[in-house]
Design a protein around this motif. Structure first.
Motif, PDB file in Angstrom:
ATOM      1  N   PHE A  34       0.819  -1.213   0.000  1.00  0.00           N
ATOM      2  CA  PHE A  34       0.000   0.000   0.000  1.00  0.00           C
ATOM      3  C   PHE A  34       0.856   1.269   0.000  1.00  0.00           C
ATOM      4  CE2 PHE A  34      -3.440  -2.867   1.018  1.00  0.00           C
ATOM      5  CZ  PHE A  34      -4.518  -2.266   0.373  1.00  0.00           C
ATOM      6  N   PHE A  35       2.070   1.170   0.540  1.00  0.00           N
ATOM      7  CA  PHE A  35       2.974   2.320   0.463  1.00  0.00           C
ATOM      8  C   PHE A  35       3.333   2.597  -0.997  1.00  0.00           C
ATOM      9  CE2 PHE A  35       6.891   4.728   0.910  1.00  0.00           C
ATOM     10  CZ  PHE A  35       6.635   5.525   2.013  1.00  0.00           C
ATOM     11  N   GLY A  36       3.555   1.531  -1.754  1.00  0.00           N
ATOM     12  CA  GLY A  36       3.836   1.696  -3.180  1.00  0.00           C
ATOM     13  C   GLY A  36       2.637   2.248  -3.932  1.00  0.00           C
ATOM     14  N   ILE A  37       1.433   1.748  -3.624  1.00  0.00           N
ATOM     15  CA  ILE A  37       0.218   2.250  -4.276  1.00  0.00           C
ATOM     16  C   ILE A  37       0.022   3.727  -3.961  1.00  0.00           C
ATOM     17  CG2 ILE A  37      -2.303   2.082  -4.307  1.00  0.00           C
ATOM     18  CD1 ILE A  37      -1.959  -0.942  -3.828  1.00  0.00           C
ATOM     19  N   GLY A  38       0.202   4.102  -2.684  1.00  0.00           N
ATOM     20  CA  GLY A  38       0.064   5.511  -2.298  1.00  0.00           C
ATOM     21  C   GLY A  38       1.095   6.390  -2.974  1.00  0.00           C
ATOM     22  N   SER A  39       2.316   5.879  -3.131  1.00  0.00           N
ATOM     23  CA  SER A  39       3.373   6.653  -3.793  1.00  0.00           C
ATOM     24  C   SER A  39       3.027   6.921  -5.259  1.00  0.00           C
ATOM     25  CB  SER A  39       4.705   5.905  -3.713  1.00  0.00           C
ATOM     26  OG  SER A  39       5.113   5.731  -2.373  1.00  0.00           O
ATOM     27  N   ALA A  40       2.533   5.889  -5.951  1.00  0.00           N
ATOM     28  CA  ALA A  40       2.146   6.065  -7.354  1.00  0.00           C
ATOM     29  C   ALA A  40       0.995   7.053  -7.477  1.00  0.00           C
ATOM     30  CB  ALA A  40       1.769   4.714  -7.964  1.00  0.00           C
ATOM     31  N   ALA A  41       0.017   6.957  -6.575  1.00  0.00           N
ATOM     32  CA  ALA A  41      -1.126   7.879  -6.607  1.00  0.00           C
ATOM     33  C   ALA A  41      -0.679   9.313  -6.319  1.00  0.00           C
ATOM     34  CB  ALA A  41      -2.171   7.437  -5.589  1.00  0.00           C
ATOM     35  N   ALA A  42       0.267   9.495  -5.391  1.00  0.00           N
ATOM     36  CA  ALA A  42       0.759  10.843  -5.084  1.00  0.00           C
ATOM     37  C   ALA A  42       1.487  11.443  -6.281  1.00  0.00           C
ATOM     38  CB  ALA A  42       1.690  10.788  -3.872  1.00  0.00           C
ATOM     39  N   ALA A  43       2.294  10.625  -6.960  1.00  0.00           N
ATOM     40  CA  ALA A  43       3.061  11.125  -8.107  1.00  0.00           C
ATOM     41  C   ALA A  43       2.154  11.610  -9.231  1.00  0.00           C
ATOM     42  CB  ALA A  43       3.995  10.032  -8.619  1.00  0.00           C
ATOM     43  N   LEU A  44       0.992  10.995  -9.366  1.00  0.00           N
ATOM     44  CA  LEU A  44       0.101  11.315 -10.477  1.00  0.00           C
ATOM     45  C   LEU A  44      -1.104  12.152 -10.048  1.00  0.00           C
ATOM     46  CD1 LEU A  44       0.114   7.750 -12.122  1.00  0.00           C
ATOM     47  CD2 LEU A  44       1.514   9.743 -12.747  1.00  0.00           C
ATOM     48  N   ALA A  45      -1.115  12.627  -8.801  1.00  0.00           N
ATOM     49  CA  ALA A  45      -2.271  13.377  -8.285  1.00  0.00           C
ATOM     50  C   ALA A  45      -2.470  14.669  -9.073  1.00  0.00           C
ATOM     51  CB  ALA A  45      -2.082  13.688  -6.809  1.00  0.00           C
ATOM     52  N   PRO A  46      -3.690  14.906  -9.613  1.00  0.00           N
ATOM     53  CA  PRO A  46      -3.931  16.117 -10.404  1.00  0.00           C
ATOM     54  C   PRO A  46      -4.397  17.308  -9.572  1.00  0.00           C
ATOM     55  CG  PRO A  46      -5.798  14.646 -10.602  1.00  0.00           C
ATOM     56  CD  PRO A  46      -4.805  13.957  -9.699  1.00  0.00           C
ATOM     57  N   THR A  47      -4.767  17.092  -8.306  1.00  0.00           N
ATOM     58  CA  THR A  47      -5.276  18.172  -7.464  1.00  0.00           C
ATOM     59  C   THR A  47      -4.647  18.087  -6.077  1.00  0.00           C
ATOM     60  OG1 THR A  47      -7.144  16.905  -6.565  1.00  0.00           O
ATOM     61  CG2 THR A  47      -7.493  18.074  -8.682  1.00  0.00           C
ATOM     62  N   PRO A  48      -4.641  19.196  -5.330  1.00  0.00           N
ATOM     63  CA  PRO A  48      -4.095  19.155  -3.965  1.00  0.00           C
ATOM     64  C   PRO A  48      -4.833  18.173  -3.061  1.00  0.00           C
ATOM     65  CG  PRO A  48      -4.323  21.426  -4.705  1.00  0.00           C
ATOM     66  CD  PRO A  48      -4.994  20.573  -5.730  1.00  0.00           C
ATOM     67  N   VAL A  49      -6.161  18.081  -3.184  1.00  0.00           N
ATOM     68  CA  VAL A  49      -6.936  17.191  -2.318  1.00  0.00           C
ATOM     69  C   VAL A  49      -6.537  15.735  -2.548  1.00  0.00           C
ATOM     70  CG1 VAL A  49      -9.256  16.333  -1.798  1.00  0.00           C
ATOM     71  CG2 VAL A  49      -8.883  18.780  -2.138  1.00  0.00           C
ATOM     72  N   LEU A  50      -6.387  15.336  -3.812  1.00  0.00           N
ATOM     73  CA  LEU A  50      -5.985  13.959  -4.101  1.00  0.00           C
ATOM     74  C   LEU A  50      -4.554  13.680  -3.649  1.00  0.00           C
ATOM     75  CD1 LEU A  50      -7.597  13.379  -7.616  1.00  0.00           C
ATOM     76  CD2 LEU A  50      -8.346  12.505  -5.400  1.00  0.00           C
ATOM     77  N   LEU A  51      -3.688  14.689  -3.712  1.00  0.00           N
ATOM     78  CA  LEU A  51      -2.322  14.512  -3.214  1.00  0.00           C
ATOM     79  C   LEU A  51      -2.336  14.319  -1.698  1.00  0.00           C
ATOM     80  CD1 LEU A  51       0.704  14.397  -3.567  1.00  0.00           C
ATOM     81  CD2 LEU A  51       0.760  16.895  -3.636  1.00  0.00           C
ATOM     82  N   ILE A  52      -3.164  15.091  -0.997  1.00  0.00           N
ATOM     83  CA  ILE A  52      -3.287  14.922   0.461  1.00  0.00           C
ATOM     84  C   ILE A  52      -3.788  13.521   0.784  1.00  0.00           C
ATOM     85  CG2 ILE A  52      -4.572  15.691   2.504  1.00  0.00           C
ATOM     86  CD1 ILE A  52      -4.554  18.519   1.237  1.00  0.00           C
ATOM     87  N   ALA A  53      -4.802  13.050   0.031  1.00  0.00           N
ATOM     88  CA  ALA A  53      -5.343  11.710   0.271  1.00  0.00           C
ATOM     89  C   ALA A  53      -4.287  10.633   0.027  1.00  0.00           C
ATOM     90  CB  ALA A  53      -6.554  11.471  -0.628  1.00  0.00           C
ATOM     91  N   ALA A  54      -3.505  10.786  -1.042  1.00  0.00           N
ATOM     92  CA  ALA A  54      -2.463   9.806  -1.337  1.00  0.00           C
ATOM     93  C   ALA A  54      -1.389   9.805  -0.253  1.00  0.00           C
ATOM     94  CB  ALA A  54      -1.839  10.105  -2.703  1.00  0.00           C
TER      95      ALA A  54
END
Length: 499
Positions: A89-109
């Motif tokens: 899940f750390f890897g999944i969160g890292s990939a999601a953070a790298a590709l986050a298009p908005t600040p809210v999604l980056l915070i969630a990742a």
């Protein structure tokens, strides 16, 4: 034949340590890797002032608030199983953070990464204890583990700066994926499952209230600092304080509390835990603000800003490695005094910086304060554990580890909010942050100077406040900690107990 088997077992143990160090390094590194990347993140996603602070510290809050709970869960259901799941899940969160298009999604990742990170640290330590049955080798392995954890915090901004020189801001998260993949491949081959039976169970309400209380209280504080006091910010802050108070009362009535607050009756334990929290708070706030200062005020390229952090990182890592041996000679009391006074002195060296220059002062600040930061990493857990009875060593060690993560998050949350408040009050009132102000088109030179001066004032006040806090704690330690004759606890034994 026996010697060959012994050598094979030892080789497998050291390879296992190498594999475990991968996720440990990532967990600590991701607590600081964004400090130099935030100007780029601000340019790409345009977060508000409080969103920018959440991007930085939601990770630390998630790790710190769940560290003890996941330690207990791993004991019951298997450390290796939890370690593997957390790494995934750390890897999944890292990939999601790298590709986050908005600040809210980056915070969630980042929150997902923090939750996953909370599973990795206690499980990694338990697995190490299973790998190294010999007390001396185990103590050495734990020392390497602690040095790796400290190194991650120290080199995070440097790694981030090097990546940003060549790639886009998401690369600071994608770098996690190769290490996570290697860990998931080799961990099942080199590591064994660890499961112990502890009395009681994890109290879900304690886990929820500790996390919710922290988040509500910090949200209210940060919203008020960035945008001014409002009814919603005040209500959130008061609700957070009330929930945390209820959490504290609940712990006193549980047979197996999430945090054993009775341990704080011991003065030495209390000072040790605060020493785990306060230096990390000062370090994270100073590193975050200095990253903005170097790039946005002095207009340095991100790679040059990263290289300027190397001397301080080198001092911190070196101190962390050599501190246990030195402490055996000078005692923990003297070491903790040096810790607080060197951090206080290093932070004061930031005060002569100006909007026109201050690189030398910054480097000197990180080098002097790095001595104290390294000591805090090296001796806090041993000091905390040595202050309590042996049967309560596990709880003491868990609280000491948690204080590091909470301190890292609180530094940006509290001291970062103080800097944001001062910028809002003294700046040109065009945008809530310096980076947002500098992105405005057609900005006159006088306004740029005013904005830079307001930011620098905030950084100076934060440095002075953090320095004063360390001076006060150093004086309290001078008065409360026992003299060396009563302070000499064998480092190896304490380290083993601590883990």
């Amino acid at each position: 034949m026996t010697q060959r088997t012994s050598r094979t077992t030892n080789g497998r143990a050291w390879l296992g340590l190498l594999v475990v160090l991968g996720p440990v390094l990532l967990v600590s590194m991701d607590g600081s890797i964004l400090f130099l990347a935030m100007p780029r993140v601000s340019q790409a996603l345009s977060p508000s002032a409080d969103q920018a602070l959440w991007i930085l510290d939601i990770y630390g809050f998630a790790v710190g608030s769940l560290l003890v709970a996941f330690g207990n869960i791993g004991d019951r259901y298997g450390r290796l199983k939890l370690l593997m799941l957390g790494a995934l899940f750390f890897g999944i969160g890292s990939a999601a953070a790298a590709l986050a298009p908005t600040p809210v999604l980056l915070i969630a990742a980042r929150a997902v990464m923090g939750i996953a990170g909370a599973t990795l640290l206690p499980s990694a330590l338990a697995v190490l204890s299973e790998l190294f049955t010999d007390p001396k080798r185990r103590a050495r392995a734990i020392g390497i583990f602690a040095a790796g954890f400290a190194a991650g915090f120290a080199i995070g901004p440097v790694i981030g700066g090097v990546l940003l020189e060549h790639f886009w801001w998401g690369s600071v998260f994608l770098i996690n994926l190769p290490l996570i993949a290697l860990f998931l491949c080799f961990a099942p081959m080199l590591l064994s499952e660890v499961r112990t039976t502890r009395p009681g169970r994890v109290d879900p309400m304690s886990v929820v209230t500790s996390a919710v209380g922290l988040l509500l209280a910090i949200y209210g504080l940060k919203h008020a600092a960035a945008e001014g006091l409002s009814v919603s910010a005040a209500l959130a802050g008061l609700m957070g304080i009330a929930v945390l108070a209820w959490f504290g009362v609940r712990q006193r009535h549980l047979d197996h509390p999430l945090i054993d607050f009775s341990l704080f009756r011991d003065r030495v334990f209390t000072i040790a835990v605060i020493t785990g929290l306060l230096p990390l708070a000062a370090w994270s706030a100073a590193a975050y603000l200095a990253g903005i200062y170097l790039q946005s005020v002095l207009d340095l390229p991100v790679l040059q800003a990263a290289l300027l952090a190397l001397p301080g990182a080198g001092v911190l890592i070196t101190t962390c490695v050599v501190a246990p041996a030195v402490v055996d000679r000078v005692g923990k009391r003297f070491a903790l005094l040096v810790c607080h006074f060197s951090i206080a002195g290093g932070l004061l060296l930031l005060l002569p910086t100006t909007i026109n220059g201050g690189i030398g002062w910054y480097v000197a600040s990180t080098a002097v304060a790095g001595i104290g930061y390294g000591i805090s990493f090296a001796v806090v857990a041993d000091t905390a554990v040595g202050a309590v009875p042996a049967e309560r060593a596990g709880s003491a060690g868990a609280i000491a580890e948690t204080s590091n993560e909470i301190g890292n998050a609180l530094g940006v949350a509290l001291l970062g909010s103080l800097a944001a408040l001062l910028f809002r009050l003294q700046g040109p009132d065009l945008a809530p942050t310096l980076d947002e102000t500098l992105q405005l088109t057609g900005l006159a030179g006088a306004l740029i100077t005013d904005a830079s001066s307001a930011f620098l004032t905030g950084m100076h006040v934060v440095a002075a406040v953090a320095s004063l806090a360390h001076l006060v704690l150093g004086l309290i330690a001078l008065r409360w900690l026992p003299r060396p004759a009563r302070d000499d606890i064998p480092a190896d034994g304490a380290a083993v107990v601590a883990r």
